[in-house]
Design a protein around this motif. Structure first.
Motif, PDB file in Angstrom:
ATOM      1  N   LYS A  12       1.889 -29.258  36.034  1.00  0.00           N
ATOM      2  CA  LYS A  12       2.531 -29.555  37.152  1.00  0.00           C
ATOM      3  C   LYS A  12       3.681 -28.782  37.367  1.00  0.00           C
ATOM      4  N   LEU A  13       4.054 -28.267  38.700  1.00  0.00           N
ATOM      5  CA  LEU A  13       5.395 -27.712  39.014  1.00  0.00           C
ATOM      6  C   LEU A  13       6.337 -28.490  39.763  1.00  0.00           C
ATOM      7  N   VAL A  14       7.360 -28.729  39.380  1.00  0.00           N
ATOM      8  CA  VAL A  14       8.524 -29.579  39.874  1.00  0.00           C
ATOM      9  C   VAL A  14       9.374 -28.653  40.525  1.00  0.00           C
ATOM     10  N   PRO A  67      -3.111 -24.431  40.067  1.00  0.00           N
ATOM     11  CA  PRO A  67      -4.463 -24.584  39.804  1.00  0.00           C
ATOM     12  C   PRO A  67      -5.100 -23.736  38.624  1.00  0.00           C
ATOM     13  N   ASP A  68      -4.405 -22.754  38.205  1.00  0.00           N
ATOM     14  CA  ASP A  68      -4.685 -22.051  37.276  1.00  0.00           C
ATOM     15  C   ASP A  68      -3.604 -21.680  36.403  1.00  0.00           C
ATOM     16  N   PRO A  69      -2.936 -22.124  35.265  1.00  0.00           N
ATOM     17  CA  PRO A  69      -1.870 -21.937  34.440  1.00  0.00           C
ATOM     18  C   PRO A  69      -1.748 -20.466  33.966  1.00  0.00           C
ATOM     19  N   SER A  70      -3.128 -20.346  33.747  1.00  0.00           N
ATOM     20  CA  SER A  70      -3.026 -18.582  33.010  1.00  0.00           C
ATOM     21  C   SER A  70      -2.434 -17.323  34.189  1.00  0.00           C
ATOM     22  N   TYR A 103       9.150 -15.966  42.230  1.00  0.00           N
ATOM     23  CA  TYR A 103       7.793 -15.660  41.655  1.00  0.00           C
ATOM     24  C   TYR A 103       7.682 -16.513  40.425  1.00  0.00           C
ATOM     25  N   GLY A 104       6.240 -16.611  39.998  1.00  0.00           N
ATOM     26  CA  GLY A 104       5.826 -17.424  38.823  1.00  0.00           C
ATOM     27  C   GLY A 104       6.512 -16.984  37.682  1.00  0.00           C
ATOM     28  N   SER A 105       7.088 -15.990  37.447  1.00  0.00           N
ATOM     29  CA  SER A 105       7.417 -15.434  36.213  1.00  0.00           C
ATOM     30  C   SER A 105       8.861 -15.964  36.083  1.00  0.00           C
TER      31      SER A 105
END
Length: 1031
Positions: A12-14, A67-70, A103-105
């Motif tokens: 989950k992203l909060v 959707p995809d943690p990787s 960004y996700g990083s």
């Protein structure tokens, strides 16, 4: 029984939308009614509307499913702010107020998050946007409920741990070699550093119960052991390659920033993702790989081992272990050099008991002409069972087929050093596998700890003697670091004291240390301990921004007044008479995540990112380095019979990632052919490569810790590399010794900076500040920065020394230039000649003007007269003509641009003309007794500061030269392009309008000014100087 699969989790992203500041009014009434829309992976959510407020506060929590943690690091989070038209006076649409793309990083794990204020960006060039938005972004993994048919007792049982291999035993050597004279000379103690960090033994006791305030989140956390075991996951850094010429250009596809990957900032729980690359900078080296997994059906024996033989090459495994199923396991991989292919391969099993009369247990032979070849990116070859055969064993092993003696599971293939199994394999290049393998290290995550000493109350101090004043100070000890405040101010009747002073320290994760706070009365001849308290570092709050307020806390002081401060106080919290209350002290503790902890010299830094991962920017490219070989190394060891030898390996440092190649034994021309990659977040950084001689592999035999000897070092500035171009060249390994400058050999490297960004993106990078925001808003003094840098070097050295194989302190200090600011006549002369090289441009211009006056070239003199008359009659053409002239000079100097990245320069360092007395002064900084020592060190400190100032002045002039010298090709393109644009604009725009605009811009109101450095100054500071080429 097979272990049940691990429970399924959902990430989950909060996103917590906190508030916004200084928004643009859009409702026609001087305000805005703002709401926020957040979009992530096709999921779109919005907050409520805050009516008529330019500084709205939402404090809403929005949750999204990953959707995809990787691939989370490749995702984007879009945050947009709009004005609600329903609350506007006259509006037909929701006006855009700004957006932020994250960004996700930059996402952090739950527990590490903090409020980060992002400046709002424009949607297009014509948008008028201002303000910033505060967000708290983190992720967590939720465990999905198990299915109904699963049994709780079986699902909760942990899977059986895989048996760990016993430590590797080095093979015996005939003797331990002795160092040569050159090696002994290179291992002389380094000069005494200018800044000395006071060391004291760390406390070995837990925090006493008198600490008043402790966060709730810290009370239930179990004790963390001193040494945290991290599962070793070696990234596949080496790939199958082929040779590339030094002038070859590689066409790279353009990639957007959202596809870049970042190195994780959390070194304990997260791994480094491999960077995609072509891996064509080194030559492939063929190896025969043999993986021995296990055996079954063997007769009773003790400590069986496997012997692998191919021609003259023979390797022996460690003793097998029983896995509990009747199978003997080795699970070991061997790599035999296949430069000269052998016809057959023999794998035999032997009894390790010395009392066994029949040691041979069976063997199997392979015809190497039928061995498969593994090419990347193929997966590992599956092992198979082979029947062990043998006749009556003789002294030389199996002589032919015979009775069935069991089965062995092995796999055999031919590969290169790019094979995933190569780094952990036992190869024939070195006998000590654990000390000679190639490894990748990560520096610890360093933080600045700011301890604000505010005041103390209820402190019982006897009144001073008549005519004297109170001299109460606070001393804080954190491990080997120590700092003391200035004299306090007295309030009231002498029981309350105030300091209001900040003390800074360097700490690393995990925060296991304790901070000892001492209150001292220094009014008397000897300091008296008034009270003390012990505070754990993990109770300090993390701060990412200077606007984030940190709460202060009161801590009780223990031990009675009037006791002389004992030397072993830190290790004994229970003072004589028992602990008792003697006052309290007011402290504010915070871990500064907005700073970059400098462990390298500022002009040689390889990373400028702040500590907090949430503040990282996306990478701008990838740096690829191929360590090919070395030639002509000098002997560093003396073996029996007077034969010299060298066991060389390379260490590379860039950012937080350290790389160590494998050790090539007994070779003056070692060939490594290893390739590694780093992500580049700032091109104006320096890559450091060092070559060392391995002595630590003899530590187990000699029983004493041996230090590795340095052979040489090379530094390459990334900004001097053309984008997407491979350079292959040799660099001399130069070392300055007491006997003078000595060339230890040459190292051949291949380097490439793969940067898909074009000129606009590069311009944005070059105009940003080099250091994080906190370094400019709350700067750290030069002297304090040097002290903190020394502490950071010590922390990194201790951390890397705990690795396996250890990276010695002498290696870390040499790579980080721990003594870069020590005084040296040679360095001062070098900086002086650098200044003269900069002034030579002005001298040359004066000589040219003088030649024009002397009519030495009549044609030139006549043209200068004509140009002078034109500029007098048309003064508006002066500035565009000068800009056009600089553009022409830059284009002209393109012919003389550097063709290869420069390394160390002995002539620039004044190392080739140094006098013997200057060498004696540089390597012997302490010439006399203690009093002379102290005076001389003070002189060296002052001279070191002068030396630093001279070096900085020389660096500024060299940066001016770098504008058109093409040392940094991207910066030169930007500059001459800017000059051309200025020339074209000033040719078309009336000069009076330009002068008025510049004057109004210079005299603009402070509310329109940015506290950060201007883009022009940032661009100038990023230009390269010659300081990275100094020895």
């Amino acid at each position: 029984m097979a272990a049940p699969p691990p429970p399924a989790t959902t990430r989950k992203l909060v996103v917590e939308v906190v508030d916004a500041r200084d928004l643009l009014p859009k409702d026609g009434l001087g305000t805005s009614s703002a709401y926020v829309v957040v979009d992530f992976a096709g999921q779109r959510k919005r907050t409520r509307t805050v009516p008529r407020d330019l500084n709205p506060q939402w404090h809403e929590r929005l949750e999204f499913t990953v959707p995809d943690p990787s691939t989370m690091a490749l995702e984007e989070l879009d945050v947009e702010v709009y004005n609600d038209r329903r609350l506007s006076a006259a509006g037909h649409k929701n006006h855009f107020l700004g957006r932020v793309r994250i960004y996700g990083s930059q996402f952090s794990r739950r527990g590490e998050e903090g409020i980060v204020y992002f400046p709002l960006e424009k949607k297009n060039l014509l948008s008028w946007i201002r303000g910033e938005i505060g967000l708290k972004i983190y992720y967590h993994d939720d465990v999905d409920p198990p299915p109904e048919e699963s049994q709780p007792d079986q699902a909760g049982a942990p899977p059986p741990a895989e048996a760990q291999a016993p430590p590797e035993e080095p093979r015996e050597l005939p003797e331990i070699p002795a160092p040569t004279e050159a090696a002994v000379e290179m291992q002389l103690p380094p000069p005494v550093p200018v800044v000395v960090v006071e060391e004291s033994p760390p406390p070995h006791h837990p925090a006493p119960p008198h600490v008043m305030v402790q966060p709730e989140s810290e009370r239930d956390i179990p004790h963390i052991p001193d040494v945290m075991e991290v599962p070793e996951q070696y990234p596949p850094e080496v790939r199958k390659t082929q040779t590339t010429s030094s002038s070859e250009r590689v066409r790279m596809p353009r990639r957007s920033h959202n596809r870049a990957r970042t190195i994780s900032g959390r070194f304990v729980t997260e791994s480094v993702e491999p960077v995609q690359s072509t891996y064509d900078l080194v030559e492939p080296m063929k190896y025969l790989f043999v993986r021995v997994v296990k055996a079954r059906g063997l007769r009773a024996c003790e400590n069986p081992f496997v012997k692998v033989s191919a021609g003259t090459q023979t390797l022996r495994s460690r003793p097998a272990r029983d896995n509990g199923t009747g199978h003997l396991e080795w699970n070991q991989t061997f790599a035999l050099s296949n430069s000269r292919p052998e016809p057959t391969l023999e794998i035999s099993v032997w009894d390790g008991s010395i009392n066994s009369s029949d040691p041979f247990l069976g063997g199997v032979c392979f015809d190497l002409s039928d061995v498969p070849v593994r090419d990347q990116p193929d997966g590992p070859l599956a092992p198979q069972w082979y029947r062990l055969e043998g006749s009556e064993p003789g002294p030389a092993g199996p002589s032919g087929p015979g009775q069935d003696m069991g089965d062995i599971m092995v796999s055999v293939w031919i590969g290169t050093q790019a094979d995933d199994a190569f780094p952990e394999s036992w190869n024939t290049d070195a006998p000590y596998a654990c000390y000679t393998r190639s490894k990748v290290y990560q520096s610890p995550k360093l933080w600045y700890l700011r301890a604000s000493v505010m005041e103390a109350q209820d402190v019982r101090i006897p009144p001073p003697l008549p005519g004297m004043h109170y001299d109460v100070r606070v001393k804080i000890q954190l491990g080997f670091q120590s700092a003391r405040t200035r004299r306090s101010t007295v309030a009231g009747s002498g029981s309350a004291f105030a300091w209001m002073e900040d003390l800074m320290f360097v700490v690393s994760e995990p925060f296991e240390e304790h901070m000892v706070v001492l209150v001292e009365d220094r009014s008397t001849k000897e300091p008296l301990l008034v009270g003390h308290t012990i505070v754990p570092v993990n109770c300090a709050e993390q701060r990412l921004d200077e606007r984030q307020m940190v709460a202060s806390k009161w801590f009780n002081l223990e031990s009675g007044p009037g006791h002389p401060m004992p030397s072993n106080m830190c290790a004994n919290p229970n003072m004589a008479g028992g602990p008792n209350y003697c006052g309290r002290i007011h402290l504010r503790l915070c871990l500064e995540g907005g700073y970059h902890v400098l462990d390298e010299a500022a002009h040689l830094c390889s990373d400028y990112r702040p500590t907090a991962k949430q503040l990282w920017k996306p990478p701008v490219g990838t740096l690829e380095l191929g360590i090919i070989s070395a030639r002509g190394l000098l002997p560093m060891k003396n073996k029996s019979g007077g034969k010299g030898s060298t066991d060389a390996y390379c260490v590379v440092k860039y950012g937080k990632k350290w790389v160590r190649t494998r050790t090539i034994m007994d070779s003056f021309d070692p060939k490594w052919n290893e390739q590694y990659t780093w992500q580049v977040y700032d091109p104006c950084t320096v890559l450091t490569i060092g070559v060392f001689d391995n002595w630590r592999m003899f530590s187990d035999i000699s029983g004493e810790n041996r230090s590795d000897y340095r052979i040489g070092k090379v530094r390459i500035r990334v900004s001097t590399l053309e984008s997407n171009r491979a350079y292959t060249c040799s660099y001399p390994l130069l070392v300055l010794l007491r006997s003078g400058l000595k060339k230890m050999g040459e190292v051949q490297l291949a380097v490439r900076f793969a940067c898909p960004a074009l000129l606009p993106d590069t311009w944005a990078t070059y105009t940003q500040p080099m250091l994080p925001r906190m370094h400019y808003l709350r700067p750290i003094g030069v002297t304090q920065q040097e002290v903190l840098r020394g502490a950071a070097i010590h922390t990194v050295a201790v951390w890397l020394e705990r690795s396996e194989p250890p990276l010695g302190r002498e290696v870390v200090r040499y790579m980080l230039d721990a003594d870069a600011n020590t005084w040296s006549v040679r360095k001062s002369k070098s900086n002086w000649f650098r200044i003269m090289g900069v002034v030579a441009w002005a001298v040359g211009l004066a000589r040219w003007v003088n030649s024009v006056r002397q009519w030495r070239n009549p044609v030139t003199t006549i043209l200068v007269h004509v140009l002078y008359l034109v500029l007098v009659w048309y003064p508006e053409l002066a500035v565009p003509t000068a800009a056009l002239y600089v553009f022409v000079i830059g284009v002209w100097y393109y012919r003389f641009r550097p063709r290869v990245p420069a390394g160390m320069d002995a002539r620039l360092s004044q190392a080739d003309t140094i006098e013997p007395d200057e060498l004696e002064e540089e390597f012997d900084p302490v010439p006399g007794p203690d009093v002379i020592r102290a005076r001389y060190e003070r002189l060296r400190t002052l001279a070191g500061r002068v030396q630093r100032v001279i070096g900085d002045l020389a660096a500024q002039g060299e940066r001016v030269q770098a504008l058109v010298s093409w040392r940094d090709p991207r910066a030169t393109r930007i500059f001459i392009g800017f000059c051309l644009a200025v020339a074209l604009v000033l040719y078309t725009v009336p000069p009076k309008m330009v002068a008025v605009a510049l004057g109004f811009y210079f005299l603009r109101h402070p509310m329109f000014r940015d506290p950060m450095p201007p883009p022009a100054l940032n661009f100038f500071r990023r230009l390269p100087s010659l300081s990275d080429r100094l020895l």
